[in-house]
Design an enzyme around this catalytic site. Structure first.
Site, PDB file in Angstrom:
ATOM      1  N   SER A  72       0.833  -1.197   0.000  1.00 45.77           N
ATOM      2  CA  SER A  72       0.000   0.000   0.000  1.00 45.77           C
ATOM      3  C   SER A  72       0.874   1.256   0.000  1.00 45.77           C
ATOM      4  O   SER A  72       1.668   1.456  -0.923  1.00 45.77           O
ATOM      5  CB  SER A  72      -0.956  -0.048   1.186  1.00 45.77           C
ATOM      6  OG  SER A  72      -1.955   0.931   1.088  1.00 45.77           O
ATOM      7  N   ASP A 106     -10.036  -3.409  -5.332  1.00 48.01           N
ATOM      8  CA  ASP A 106      -9.147  -2.443  -4.714  1.00 48.01           C
ATOM      9  C   ASP A 106      -9.120  -1.174  -5.561  1.00 48.01           C
ATOM     10  O   ASP A 106      -8.925  -1.241  -6.785  1.00 48.01           O
ATOM     11  CB  ASP A 106      -7.742  -3.048  -4.611  1.00 48.01           C
ATOM     12  CG  ASP A 106      -6.732  -2.147  -3.914  1.00 48.01           C
ATOM     13  OD1 ASP A 106      -7.115  -1.063  -3.435  1.00 48.01           O
ATOM     14  OD2 ASP A 106      -5.549  -2.530  -3.851  1.00 48.01           O
ATOM     15  N   HIS A 155      -8.020  -4.864  -0.862  1.00 52.27           N
ATOM     16  CA  HIS A 155      -6.852  -4.153  -0.356  1.00 52.27           C
ATOM     17  C   HIS A 155      -6.523  -4.552   1.090  1.00 52.27           C
ATOM     18  O   HIS A 155      -7.414  -4.688   1.933  1.00 52.27           O
ATOM     19  CB  HIS A 155      -7.092  -2.639  -0.412  1.00 52.27           C
ATOM     20  CG  HIS A 155      -5.855  -1.852  -0.151  1.00 52.27           C
ATOM     21  ND1 HIS A 155      -4.924  -1.582  -1.131  1.00 52.27           N
ATOM     22  CD2 HIS A 155      -5.371  -1.290   0.988  1.00 52.27           C
ATOM     23  CE1 HIS A 155      -3.942  -0.891  -0.607  1.00 52.27           C
ATOM     24  NE2 HIS A 155      -4.172  -0.704   0.679  1.00 52.27           N
TER      25      HIS A 155
END
Length: 403
Positions: free
Chosen positions: A189, A343, A373
């Protein structure tokens, strides 16, 4: 009695409404995912209330999750774990205890959390980096870079870059018995964003003699110019990272000024004089036809140049690695890039993968059609997801084969 039954019924209905979240059919263990989503939504709502009441900043309230998930550095029979500092930046260091025939591999890891939350000591990250160290018999450096809102860009990048550059010194690699030809930077991320930016910056740094062998980018955020990509649209309210939260993370990375968040939310934050940068994030050219679906590309709507002058970070390569030119991408190491179907950041990863391929960078793009995610963090009780284990194992196995 009737009033009590009515109250019980209403409370049950409200709880069911709050917990139930429509999920795609291919999501495994849907009730577990619903409970996770409800928990995150509850924390988000409480953080919003605390922020509105002036009790604490929204992101500081979210940090309560981090605090609840913290585990102390604890060694076991496989790995010695300690908290220390590299170049005056806090890191958690994992040293395998298993004997090695020669020099070891090493991974420098950057945690996710939107540059605002998270830390190396969270249970999920401790598990991931501990497993990496044990299974690869590798030294792992997990970086506790400083966070917003106390610290804005470029502090987060400077922290992780400083640690990486320090670790890549021949004397430091020798101290930990690391092979200089087998070092990786990795992150998920926001950490994937930082890993990509570090790998790019190292190519330009004449002081660094050690070259990375691989970079591993796990559902990375790679650009903040266009926050209305097809993946942002179709996953706007998907688990863990809805579009609005990602916009909050992006804006807070650069400033606590709400005017930038508002401009980003309406996708009107890029000034006309920066229009040339859109070529690097033009999804109509960079996404394969099957991902465009029924989405129609429209020309950017430009915003006030004042925001970009005050907060130029979102136009900076160190915050948006996807803005690098083809020439700046050439020379990057072998890349592992994981994206998830559900995501908002899916398209960022796809566009970067295609641009790396076009620049001649060897890359493995691993796409998980049944994942969302942050899924690799959900591998421990009470939320133990099979898909999280599967993707974590694929990541470590790839490193084992290629690092």
């Amino acid at each position: 009695m009737g009033a009590k039954l009515l109250c019980l019924f209403l409370a049950s209905a409200l709880t069911a409404y709050y917990i139930y979240t429509p999920l795609p059919e291919d999501i495994e263990e849907p009730w577990k995912v619903m409970l996770v989503t409800a928990g995150f939504r509850a924390v988000g709502h409480l953080a919003e209330v605390a922020d509105q009441l002036g009790l604490m900043h929204y992101m500081e309230a979210l940090m309560l999750i981090t605090s609840a998930e913290y585990v102390a550095p604890t060694s076991d029979e496989n790995v010695t774990v300690m908290d220390t500092e590299f170049s005056n930046v806090a890191v958690r260091l994992y040293l395998p205890r298993k004997a090695s025939d020669g020099l070891r591999r090493a991974v420098v890891y950057f945690h996710g959390g939107g540059w605002c939350v998270g830390q190396a000591g969270m249970k999920g990250y401790d598990y991931l980096t501990r497993q990496t160290s044990h299974r690869l018999n590798a030294v792992v450096v997990s970086v506790n870079y400083r966070l917003a809102p106390q610290h804005h860009f470029p502090v987060q990048f400077e922290d992780v870059y400083s640690v990486t550059k320090f670790f890549l010194q021949s004397s430091v690699l020798s101290q930990y018995g690391v092979d200089p030809d087998r070092v990786c930077v990795a992150g998920d991320s926001a950490g994937g964003n930082l890993a990509a930016a570090v790998a790019q910056q190292l190519l330009e740094d004449s002081e660094v003699k050690t070259k990375l062998k691989v970079q591993a980018l796990i559902y990375p955020a790679l650009q903040a110019l266009d926050l209305n990509l097809p993946s942002y649209r179709q996953n706007e309210n998907k688990p863990i990272l809805p579009k609005l939260l990602m916009v909050k993370f992006w804006s807070e990375y650069f400033t606590s000024d709400l005017s930038l968040r508002e401009a980003m939310a309406s996708n009107r934050h890029v000034p006309l004089e920066s229009s040339h940068l859109f070529q690097f994030v033009n999804w109509s050219n960079l996404l394969p036809e099957e991902l465009k679906k029924d989405h129609v590309y429209t020309s950017p709507t430009y915003g006030s140049p004042e925001l970009a002058r005050k907060y130029p970070g979102f136009l900076d390569l160190r915050a948006a690695p996807l803005l690098a030119s083809d020439a700046q991408l050439r020379g990057l190491p072998l890349t592992y890039l994981l994206t998830c179907e559900h995501d908002v950041l899916w398209d960022d990863g796809v566009m970067y993968a295609r641009r790396l391929q076009a620049a001649g960078v060897p890359i493995v793009h691993d796409h998980a059609k049944d994942a969302f995610h942050g899924v690799m963090m959900f591998v421990l009780s009470p939320v133990n997801l099979a898909v999280g284990h599967r993707l974590l194992n694929r990541y470590i196995e790839w490193l084992n084969e290629n690092l």
